[in-house]
Design a protein around this motif. Structure first.
Motif, PDB file in Angstrom:
ATOM      1  N   LYS A 118      -3.312  12.886   3.334  1.00 54.66           N
ATOM      2  CA  LYS A 118      -3.139  11.543   2.853  1.00 54.66           C
ATOM      3  C   LYS A 118      -4.757  10.749   3.295  1.00 54.66           C
ATOM      4  CE  LYS A 118      -1.153   8.117   5.092  1.00 54.66           C
ATOM      5  NZ  LYS A 118      -2.199   7.396   5.500  1.00 54.66           N
ATOM      6  N   ASP A 119      -4.816   9.920   2.530  1.00 61.98           N
ATOM      7  CA  ASP A 119      -5.860   9.168   2.773  1.00 61.98           C
ATOM      8  C   ASP A 119      -5.820   8.285   4.067  1.00 61.98           C
ATOM      9  OD1 ASP A 119      -8.513   7.812   1.518  1.00 61.98           O
ATOM     10  OD2 ASP A 119      -7.553   6.105   1.948  1.00 61.98           O
ATOM     11  N   GLU A 120      -6.936   7.915   4.703  1.00 58.56           N
ATOM     12  CA  GLU A 120      -6.835   6.986   5.979  1.00 58.56           C
ATOM     13  C   GLU A 120      -6.443   5.812   5.893  1.00 58.56           C
ATOM     14  OE1 GLU A 120     -10.495   7.289   7.928  1.00 58.56           O
ATOM     15  OE2 GLU A 120     -10.479   9.606   8.269  1.00 58.56           O
ATOM     16  N   HIS A 121      -6.934   5.068   4.610  1.00 59.93           N
ATOM     17  CA  HIS A 121      -6.508   3.491   4.688  1.00 59.93           C
ATOM     18  C   HIS A 121      -5.278   3.457   3.536  1.00 59.93           C
ATOM     19  CE1 HIS A 121     -10.108   3.208   6.720  1.00 59.93           C
ATOM     20  NE2 HIS A 121     -10.949   3.946   5.711  1.00 59.93           N
ATOM     21  N   GLU A 122      -4.980   4.309   2.905  1.00 59.27           N
ATOM     22  CA  GLU A 122      -3.808   4.305   1.713  1.00 59.27           C
ATOM     23  C   GLU A 122      -2.713   5.238   1.815  1.00 59.27           C
ATOM     24  OE1 GLU A 122      -3.304   3.781  -3.039  1.00 59.27           O
ATOM     25  OE2 GLU A 122      -5.263   3.632  -2.242  1.00 59.27           O
ATOM     26  N   ASP A 123      -1.465   4.845   1.759  1.00 58.92           N
ATOM     27  CA  ASP A 123      -0.534   5.740   1.836  1.00 58.92           C
ATOM     28  C   ASP A 123      -0.197   6.744   0.855  1.00 58.92           C
ATOM     29  OD1 ASP A 123       1.774   6.908   3.702  1.00 58.92           O
ATOM     30  OD2 ASP A 123       3.127   5.685   2.850  1.00 58.92           O
ATOM     31  N   SER A 173      -6.352  10.009  11.146  1.00 54.89           N
ATOM     32  CA  SER A 173      -5.014   9.364  11.468  1.00 54.89           C
ATOM     33  C   SER A 173      -3.787  10.135  11.032  1.00 54.89           C
ATOM     34  CB  SER A 173      -4.788   7.868  10.712  1.00 54.89           C
ATOM     35  OG  SER A 173      -4.794   8.210   9.435  1.00 54.89           O
ATOM     36  N   SER A 227      -7.809  13.546   7.184  1.00 54.49           N
ATOM     37  CA  SER A 227      -7.338  12.217   7.801  1.00 54.49           C
ATOM     38  C   SER A 227      -6.971  12.470   9.222  1.00 54.49           C
ATOM     39  CB  SER A 227      -6.065  12.025   6.927  1.00 54.49           C
ATOM     40  OG  SER A 227      -5.596  10.943   7.453  1.00 54.49           O
TER      41      SER A 227
END
Length: 327
Positions: free
Chosen positions: A100-105, A19, A17
Motif C-alpha cells: 500500500k501507498d504511504e499516504h493513501e489506503d 508504515s 511502505s
C-alpha cells in the motif's frame, strides 16, 4: 503496454511502505498475544467456588468486551479465518499492507510494480488484466483496500503463492464465453481515466488493450483492424463504448474475408470505413501479386531462351549481320 495496464512511469527498485511494514509488524504482535484463538472477546472469573455440599450456587461474573464497529473496507485483524472459506483475512490485509501507498489506503503505481514483481509476472501480461478483473478494480494501477481484500476472497487466495497457484484456473475461466464477454467489457471501463471523467478510450490505449484482451484467442481480423486504426490517426480520435462492445460481435459474426459484412446492418460507421479500407488494401495486394507474377514469368522466359542459345539482344543481331556482309 506495461504502462497501459499499470500506468507505471518511474518504477524503482527500492520502494516500499514503511508504515505498512510497521503496521504489519504490529499485527503479528497482536496475533501472538491474542489468547490462543479463543476469540479474545470473553473473560470468565469464578469469584466464589461452589459449596462442597451443593448448598451454595457459584457466582460467576462474565465480562464481555464489545469490539468497535469497523469502518468501510476495514478488516477485523483478530479474526484469523473467514467463515466457510478457510482464508485468513489477517494474512490478506498483511499482504495488502506490504504494497500500500504511504499516504493513501490503496496500492498505487509503485506498489503495483512490486506486487507484480513478487508474483513473477510482467505488468503487461494478460494475467494482470485477469487479476484486475477478478478484483473488479475501478482504476488502472490501483487496488483499494476493499478491492484487494474482496478480490483475494473471490479467487480464494490469501498469499502470493496462493495467487500464483490460482492463475491457471483464472486463465481457463477467462476463456468461457460469458466470462470472456464480462472480461472484455470490464477492460473498456478499466482503460478509462476516471479522474478525468473519460467516456471513450484514447486510440493508442484502445489498440494496446485490444491486443492484451485477445491474448489467448486472437481473431483473424484483429491485426488488420489495429493497422486500420494506426494508419488513420486523424479519422480515429477515440473509441466509444459502443464501438468497443460491437467489435466483439464483429469478430464473432463476420468471416475473415469480410464477405458477409453488410452496411445495412446496425454496425458503427467506423466498421464501414474499416471494411472499405480493408477491401481496397486487398485489391492493391492482389494487383501487386499479379504484377510480380507477370515479371517472374517474363524472367523465366528470358532465362529459357538464353539456355537454348537464342540471342535476344538487338545490338548483337546487328553485329552478326555485318559480319556476313549485310547492311
Amino acid at each position: 503496454m506495461g504502462q497501459c495496464v499499470t500506468k507505471c512511469k518511474n518504477p524503482t527498485s527500492s520502494l516500499g511502505s514503511k508504515s505498512g511494514e510497521k503496521d504489519a509488524g504490529k499485527s503479528h504482535g497482536k496475533k501472538g498475544g491474542g489468547g490462543g484463538g479463543t476469540g479474545g472477546g470473553h473473560k470468565e472469573d469464578s469469584k466464589f467456588p461452589a459449596d462442597v455440599n451443593g448448598t451454595k450456587s457459584p457466582e460467576v461474573t462474565v465480562e464481555t468486551s464489545v469490539a468497535p464497529p469497523l469502518s468501510s473496507g476495514e478488516v477485523r485483524r483478530d479474526e484469523p479465518e473467514c467463515k466457510g472459506e478457510g482464508l485468513s483475512l489477517a494474512r490478506i490485509e498483511d499482504m495488502f499492507l506490504c504494497y500500500k501507498d504511504e499516504h493513501e489506503d490503496a496500492i498505487l503505481e509503485e506498489g503495483m510494480e512490486r506486487f507484480c514483481d513478487d508474483l513473477h509476472v510482467d505488468p503487461a501480461e494478460f494475467k494482470v488484466l485477469v487479476l484486475a478483473w477478478k478484483f473488479q478494480a475501478a482504476t488502472m494501477c490501483k487496488f483499494t483496500r476493499k478491492e484487494f481484500v474482496e478480490g483475494c476472497r473471490a479467487i480464494q487466495a490469501d498469499s502470493l503463492q496462493g495467487i500464483c497457484l490460482r492463475f491457471s484456473a483464472l486463465m481457463e475461466e477467462s476463456r468461457g464465453e460469458e466470462s470472456f464477454k464480462d472480461l472484455y467489457r470490464f477492460t473498456f471501463q478499466f482503460g478509462l481515466d476516471a479522474d478525468e471523467g473519460q467516456r471513450s478510450l484514447q486510440r493508442s490505449i484502445a489498440i494496446a488493450l485490444w491486443r492484451l484482451v485477445f491474448t489467448l484467442d486472437t481473431p483473424p481480423v484483429l491485426e488488420r483492424w489495429l493497422d486500420f486504426l494506426s494508419e488513420n490517426p486523424c479519422g480515429v480520435r477515440g473509441i466509444s463504448r459502443d464501438t468497443w462492445n460491437m467489435f466483439l460481435n464483429f469478430t464473432q459474426s463476420i468471416g475473415p474475408d469480410l464477405g458477409n459484412y453488410s452496411e445495412d446492418e446496425a454496425w458503427p460507421s467506423l466498421f464501414d470505413s474499416f471494411v472499405e479500407w480493408e477491401t481496397e488494401r486487398r485489391r492493391r495486394e492482389r494487383a501487386e501479386q499479379e504484377e510480380r507474377r507477370r515479371r517472374e514469368e517474363e524472367q523465366e522466359e528470358e532465362e529459357e531462351l538464353e539456355q537454348h542459345g537464342v540471342e535476344t539482344d538487338p545490338t548483337t543481331d546487328c553485329m552478326e549481320a555485318s559480319a556476313w556482309g549485310g547492311p
